[in-house]
Scaffold this motif. Structure first.
Motif, mmCIF file in Angstrom:
data_model
loop_
_atom_site.group_PDB
_atom_site.id
_atom_site.type_symbol
_atom_site.label_atom_id
_atom_site.label_comp_id
_atom_site.label_asym_id
_atom_site.label_seq_id
_atom_site.Cartn_x
_atom_site.Cartn_y
_atom_site.Cartn_z
ATOM 1 N N ALA A 181 0.830 -1.203 0.000
ATOM 2 C CA ALA A 181 0.000 0.000 0.000
ATOM 3 C C ALA A 181 0.868 1.259 0.000
ATOM 4 C CB ALA A 181 -0.921 0.011 1.212
ATOM 5 N N THR A 182 0.581 2.157 -0.907
ATOM 6 C CA THR A 182 1.222 3.467 -0.974
ATOM 7 C C THR A 182 0.144 4.481 -1.342
ATOM 8 O OG1 THR A 182 1.732 3.342 -3.343
ATOM 9 C CG2 THR A 182 3.365 2.408 -1.803
ATOM 10 N N PRO A 183 0.379 5.777 -1.107
ATOM 11 C CA PRO A 183 -0.607 6.779 -1.520
ATOM 12 C C PRO A 183 -0.915 6.705 -3.016
ATOM 13 C CG PRO A 183 0.946 7.760 0.008
ATOM 14 C CD PRO A 183 1.472 6.393 -0.315
ATOM 15 N N LEU A 184 0.103 6.447 -3.863
ATOM 16 C CA LEU A 184 -0.135 6.365 -5.295
ATOM 17 C C LEU A 184 -0.975 5.142 -5.635
ATOM 18 C CD1 LEU A 184 0.323 7.586 -8.055
ATOM 19 C CD2 LEU A 184 2.480 6.326 -8.221
ATOM 20 N N LYS A 185 -0.710 4.022 -4.966
ATOM 21 C CA LYS A 185 -1.513 2.817 -5.213
ATOM 22 C C LYS A 185 -2.964 3.058 -4.807
ATOM 23 C CE LYS A 185 -2.931 -1.403 -5.819
ATOM 24 N NZ LYS A 185 -2.428 -2.511 -4.982
ATOM 25 N N GLU A 186 -3.165 3.709 -3.669
ATOM 26 C CA GLU A 186 -4.527 4.013 -3.219
ATOM 27 C C GLU A 186 -5.232 4.943 -4.205
ATOM 28 O OE1 GLU A 186 -4.156 5.545 0.704
ATOM 29 O OE2 GLU A 186 -3.327 3.684 1.526
ATOM 30 N N GLN A 190 -8.615 4.181 -6.410
ATOM 31 C CA GLN A 190 -9.796 5.051 -6.418
ATOM 32 C C GLN A 190 -10.223 5.391 -7.839
ATOM 33 O OE1 GLN A 190 -8.641 8.392 -4.000
ATOM 34 N NE2 GLN A 190 -8.649 7.210 -2.100
ATOM 35 N N ILE A 191 -9.250 5.672 -8.700
ATOM 36 C CA ILE A 191 -9.580 5.972 -10.096
ATOM 37 C C ILE A 191 -10.117 4.727 -10.782
ATOM 38 C CG2 ILE A 191 -8.632 6.676 -12.331
ATOM 39 C CD1 ILE A 191 -8.954 8.955 -10.302
ATOM 40 N N TRP A 192 -9.542 3.574 -10.483
ATOM 41 C CA TRP A 192 -10.059 2.324 -11.055
ATOM 42 C C TRP A 192 -11.502 2.102 -10.615
ATOM 43 C CZ3 TRP A 192 -7.921 -1.251 -14.422
ATOM 44 C CH2 TRP A 192 -8.690 -2.406 -14.624
ATOM 45 N N ASN A 193 -11.777 2.324 -9.341
ATOM 46 C CA ASN A 193 -13.137 2.131 -8.834
ATOM 47 C C ASN A 193 -14.118 3.075 -9.509
ATOM 48 O OD1 ASN A 193 -12.075 0.226 -7.101
ATOM 49 N ND2 ASN A 193 -12.088 1.558 -5.303
ATOM 50 N N ARG A 194 -13.632 4.252 -9.874
ATOM 51 C CA ARG A 194 -14.505 5.255 -10.492
ATOM 52 C C ARG A 194 -14.797 4.933 -11.948
ATOM 53 N NH1 ARG A 194 -12.522 11.429 -10.517
ATOM 54 N NH2 ARG A 194 -11.768 10.752 -8.466
ATOM 55 N N TYR A 195 -13.769 4.448 -12.664
ATOM 56 C CA TYR A 195 -13.919 4.279 -14.109
ATOM 57 C C TYR A 195 -13.667 2.863 -14.623
ATOM 58 C CZ TYR A 195 -13.659 9.404 -14.300
ATOM 59 O OH TYR A 195 -13.893 10.749 -14.130
ATOM 60 N N GLY A 196 -12.909 2.065 -13.895
ATOM 61 C CA GLY A 196 -12.438 0.798 -14.431
ATOM 62 C C GLY A 196 -13.515 -0.195 -14.792
ATOM 63 N N ASN A 197 -14.601 -0.191 -14.047
ATOM 64 C CA ASN A 197 -15.677 -1.152 -14.302
ATOM 65 C C ASN A 197 -16.931 -0.492 -14.851
ATOM 66 O OD1 ASN A 197 -14.138 -3.372 -13.173
ATOM 67 N ND2 ASN A 197 -14.560 -2.485 -11.152
ATOM 68 N N ASP A 198 -16.798 0.754 -15.256
ATOM 69 C CA ASP A 198 -17.944 1.506 -15.761
ATOM 70 C C ASP A 198 -17.952 1.468 -17.288
ATOM 71 O OD1 ASP A 198 -20.180 3.121 -15.830
ATOM 72 O OD2 ASP A 198 -19.384 4.572 -14.397
ATOM 73 N N ASN A 199 -18.949 2.123 -17.861
ATOM 74 C CA ASN A 199 -19.029 2.227 -19.312
ATOM 75 C C ASN A 199 -17.768 2.917 -19.840
ATOM 76 O OD1 ASN A 199 -19.610 3.034 -21.980
ATOM 77 N ND2 ASN A 199 -21.803 3.160 -21.544
ATOM 78 N N PRO A 200 -17.028 2.277 -20.763
ATOM 79 C CA PRO A 200 -15.793 2.898 -21.265
ATOM 80 C C PRO A 200 -16.022 4.251 -21.923
ATOM 81 C CG PRO A 200 -16.405 0.967 -22.575
ATOM 82 C CD PRO A 200 -17.269 0.957 -21.352
#
Length: 216
Positions: A181-186, A190-200
């Protein structure tokens, strides 16, 4: 359009000054100067863009009078803006917002990730878009797409590769072992959670808008 709770009529002058900057007209939502004003005022760039459209159409008598006062008079407008900025608290967030509860959300996307000098969450959005257009073997610094994005964003290609590797750890289809865990990984998660599984299309649309930040 509903008035933003933090909007002040004084803000019309700096916004008009930006509107009149070449090329004259409404600036793109995430143009760097739009984002700078938005961060200063804690008002989302989308709202400021909508206000610029109101300037374009002069939809109230007050705006028409304002336009008639300063149209073709950039020095007079600059003087008025400078006077406002010299007023106590104007443009000084800590003083102006003292005692005012400001819940930051979108602002964090335009501030460096903790421990990083050059990488902001908004960079991560663009890198995630690149992630979906590459294969793991091509996520290296000498890949043309990586070089091109690094040049556009003004950051090192190695930083982009570091983020691409972290996105691999976020990707459930790859099942990569977490590196810690690092701030960059976190921030990447967060960005993955926002866009990674959403409509491209949602990610592509956001990337297209954010690219305005890097255009002169």
């Amino acid at each position: 359009m509903a008035k933003h709770t933090l909007w002040r009529d004084d803000y019309w002058l700096p916004l008009m000054q930006l509107y009149m900057a070449n090329p004259i007209g409404p600036k793109e939502t995430y143009a760097k100067r739009m984002v700078a004003l938005a961060l200063e005022w804690h008002i989302h760039p989308q709202f400021l863009h909508a206000q610029m459209l109101r300037l374009q159409h002069l939809d109230t008598p007050k705006l028409k009078r304002l336009w008639d006062t300063y149209d073709g008079k950039p020095k007079q407008l600059a003087h008025a803006v400078n006077m406002l900025r010299r007023m106590n608290g104007f443009g000084q967030a800590e003083e102006f917002y003292e005692g005012v509860e400001v819940c930051e959300s979108w602002e964090c996307d335009f501030r460096p990730v903790n421990g990083e000098q050059r990488v902001m969450p908004m960079h991560l959005v663009l890198i995630l878009d690149l992630y979906f257009r590459l294969t793991p073997i091509t996520m290296v610094a000498d890949t043309p797409e990586v070089k091109e994005l690094a040049n556009k964003m003004g950051i090192d290609a190695g930083d982009i590769c570091r983020v691409l590797l972290l996105f691999q750890e976020c990707d459930p289809y790859l099942n990569r072992k977490p590196s810690g865990a690092t701030p960059l990984k976190e921030a990447c998660q967060q960005i993955w959670n926002r866009y990674g599984n959403d409509n491209p299309d949602k990610l592509s649309c956001m990337v297209e808008q954010l690219m305005a930040y890097f255009r002169k």
